[in-house]
Motif scaffolding. Structure first.
Motif, PDB file in Angstrom:
ATOM      1  N   GLY A 145      47.347  25.724  10.439  1.00 39.33           N
ATOM      2  CA  GLY A 145      48.711  25.781  10.301  1.00 39.33           C
ATOM      3  C   GLY A 145      49.369  24.502  11.454  1.00 39.33           C
ATOM      4  O   GLY A 145      48.487  24.187  12.145  1.00 39.33           O
ATOM      5  N   PRO A 146      50.531  24.360  11.492  1.00 35.95           N
ATOM      6  CA  PRO A 146      51.058  23.335  12.113  1.00 35.95           C
ATOM      7  C   PRO A 146      50.969  23.396  13.932  1.00 35.95           C
ATOM      8  O   PRO A 146      50.721  22.328  14.672  1.00 35.95           O
ATOM      9  N   GLN A 147      50.625  24.573  14.156  1.00 41.38           N
ATOM     10  CA  GLN A 147      50.607  24.849  15.708  1.00 41.38           C
ATOM     11  C   GLN A 147      49.293  24.154  16.213  1.00 41.38           C
ATOM     12  O   GLN A 147      49.217  23.953  17.188  1.00 41.38           O
ATOM     13  N   ALA A 148      48.373  24.025  15.282  1.00 38.41           N
ATOM     14  CA  ALA A 148      47.083  23.508  15.657  1.00 38.41           C
ATOM     15  C   ALA A 148      46.796  22.196  15.881  1.00 38.41           C
ATOM     16  O   ALA A 148      45.655  21.500  16.144  1.00 38.41           O
ATOM     17  N   LEU A 149      47.997  21.322  15.482  1.00 38.77           N
ATOM     18  CA  LEU A 149      47.870  19.975  15.456  1.00 38.77           C
ATOM     19  C   LEU A 149      47.932  19.148  16.469  1.00 38.77           C
ATOM     20  O   LEU A 149      48.897  18.560  16.795  1.00 38.77           O
ATOM     21  N   THR A 150      47.255  19.401  17.448  1.00 38.83           N
ATOM     22  CA  THR A 150      47.244  18.618  18.731  1.00 38.83           C
ATOM     23  C   THR A 150      46.348  17.228  18.508  1.00 38.83           C
ATOM     24  O   THR A 150      45.302  17.375  17.836  1.00 38.83           O
ATOM     25  N   LEU A 151      46.881  16.171  19.415  1.00 40.02           N
ATOM     26  CA  LEU A 151      45.890  15.050  19.308  1.00 40.02           C
ATOM     27  C   LEU A 151      44.578  15.447  19.608  1.00 40.02           C
ATOM     28  O   LEU A 151      43.616  14.817  18.923  1.00 40.02           O
ATOM     29  N   ARG A 152      44.132  16.014  20.759  1.00 41.60           N
ATOM     30  CA  ARG A 152      42.950  16.345  20.945  1.00 41.60           C
ATOM     31  C   ARG A 152      42.091  17.006  19.953  1.00 41.60           C
ATOM     32  O   ARG A 152      40.978  16.525  19.715  1.00 41.60           O
ATOM     33  N   GLU A 153      42.552  18.097  19.260  1.00 42.64           N
ATOM     34  CA  GLU A 153      41.874  18.511  18.200  1.00 42.64           C
ATOM     35  C   GLU A 153      41.564  17.782  16.706  1.00 42.64           C
ATOM     36  O   GLU A 153      40.535  17.881  16.312  1.00 42.64           O
ATOM     37  N   ILE A 154      42.637  17.118  16.437  1.00 44.41           N
ATOM     38  CA  ILE A 154      42.595  16.079  15.474  1.00 44.41           C
ATOM     39  C   ILE A 154      41.561  15.109  15.655  1.00 44.41           C
ATOM     40  O   ILE A 154      40.490  14.926  15.019  1.00 44.41           O
ATOM     41  N   ALA A 155      41.313  14.477  16.886  1.00 43.45           N
ATOM     42  CA  ALA A 155      40.496  13.614  17.268  1.00 43.45           C
ATOM     43  C   ALA A 155      38.999  14.178  17.424  1.00 43.45           C
ATOM     44  O   ALA A 155      37.948  13.607  16.859  1.00 43.45           O
ATOM     45  N   ARG A 156      38.853  15.469  17.806  1.00 43.98           N
ATOM     46  CA  ARG A 156      37.718  16.103  17.773  1.00 43.98           C
ATOM     47  C   ARG A 156      37.197  16.383  16.524  1.00 43.98           C
ATOM     48  O   ARG A 156      35.854  16.054  16.311  1.00 43.98           O
ATOM     49  N   ARG A 157      38.005  16.634  15.569  1.00 45.99           N
ATOM     50  CA  ARG A 157      37.441  17.042  14.212  1.00 45.99           C
ATOM     51  C   ARG A 157      37.357  15.779  13.304  1.00 45.99           C
ATOM     52  O   ARG A 157      36.509  15.717  12.459  1.00 45.99           O
ATOM     53  N   ALA A 158      37.989  14.672  13.778  1.00 44.19           N
ATOM     54  CA  ALA A 158      37.612  13.284  13.199  1.00 44.19           C
ATOM     55  C   ALA A 158      36.427  12.618  13.753  1.00 44.19           C
ATOM     56  O   ALA A 158      36.052  11.607  13.375  1.00 44.19           O
TER      57      ALA A 158
END
Length: 194
Positions: free
Chosen positions: A24-37
């Motif tokens: 969900g949208p609440q999980a969309l932090t820059l840090r988490e997106i970068a980690r997953r990428a």
């Protein structure tokens, strides 16, 4: 922009889309997106100067998917009358909301997005223009833009309340179809080409 820059931009958006679908949208932090990428937490800033710009790029994917579904639906309904085309479009919209609830929520959170950047408005506004055009054909005597806005708001509410299971409890329906029919009747009248 180099190919590797484009690839990294796409990877960041892909990671955001996957994270959005999973959490969900609440999980969309820059840090988490970068980690997953698979990149450093500072890497997104090279391509998306603000968090809002990255969220907008993710939402743009949702609008592109909704536009593709809409185009497919209307191609299948090409021979149908205007009211039937509005009904098919409305069903596609609600089904998209139910199939992709995280993306759907993000797409309409203009408090979180930069709608003037990354082509977001150019992707979202044509969908409303299409709805307005179809409403104008289905109900020529109506103020099409206002009726389309009211219909859209009603569809949005139907989708959210259905997803939260509130409507099922309130009206005792197991399928949103009869509610969708009632919404269309309320906004367009009975029409000739149901």
């Amino acid at each position: 922009m180099t190919e590797s820059d484009t690839t990294l931009r796409d990877r960041l958006v892909d990671a955001g889309v996957a994270l959005l679908a999973a959490e969900g949208p609440q999980a969309l932090t820059l840090r988490e997106i970068a980690r997953r990428a698979g990149v450093s937490h500072g890497a997104p800033r090279r391509h998306f100067p603000t968090h809002r710009e990255l969220l907008s790029a993710i939402a743009r994917r949702g609008f592109a998917e909704l536009a593709a579904r809409t185009e497919s639906t209307l191609a299948r309904e090409a021979a149908a009358g205007p009211r039937a085309r509005v009904a098919a479009l409305a069903r596609t919209y609600v089904e998209f909301a139910l199939d992709s609830p995280g993306m759907y929520e993000l797409m309409f959170r203009h408090d979180l997005l930069e709608s003037g950047h990354l082509g977001l408005r150019e992707t979202s506004l044509p969908l409303f223009a299409l709805l307005t055009e179809l409403v104008g054909r289905a109900a020529p005597e109506a103020e099409a833009r206002l009726v389309a806005g009211a219909l859209w708001a009603n569809l949005h509410g139907l989708a959210q309340l259905w997803r939260w299971r509130s409507l099922q409890l309130a009206v005792g329906e197991a399928d949103f179809g009869p509610l969708l029919d009632a919404v269309l009747l309320a906004h367009l009248g009975p029409g000739d080409d149901r």
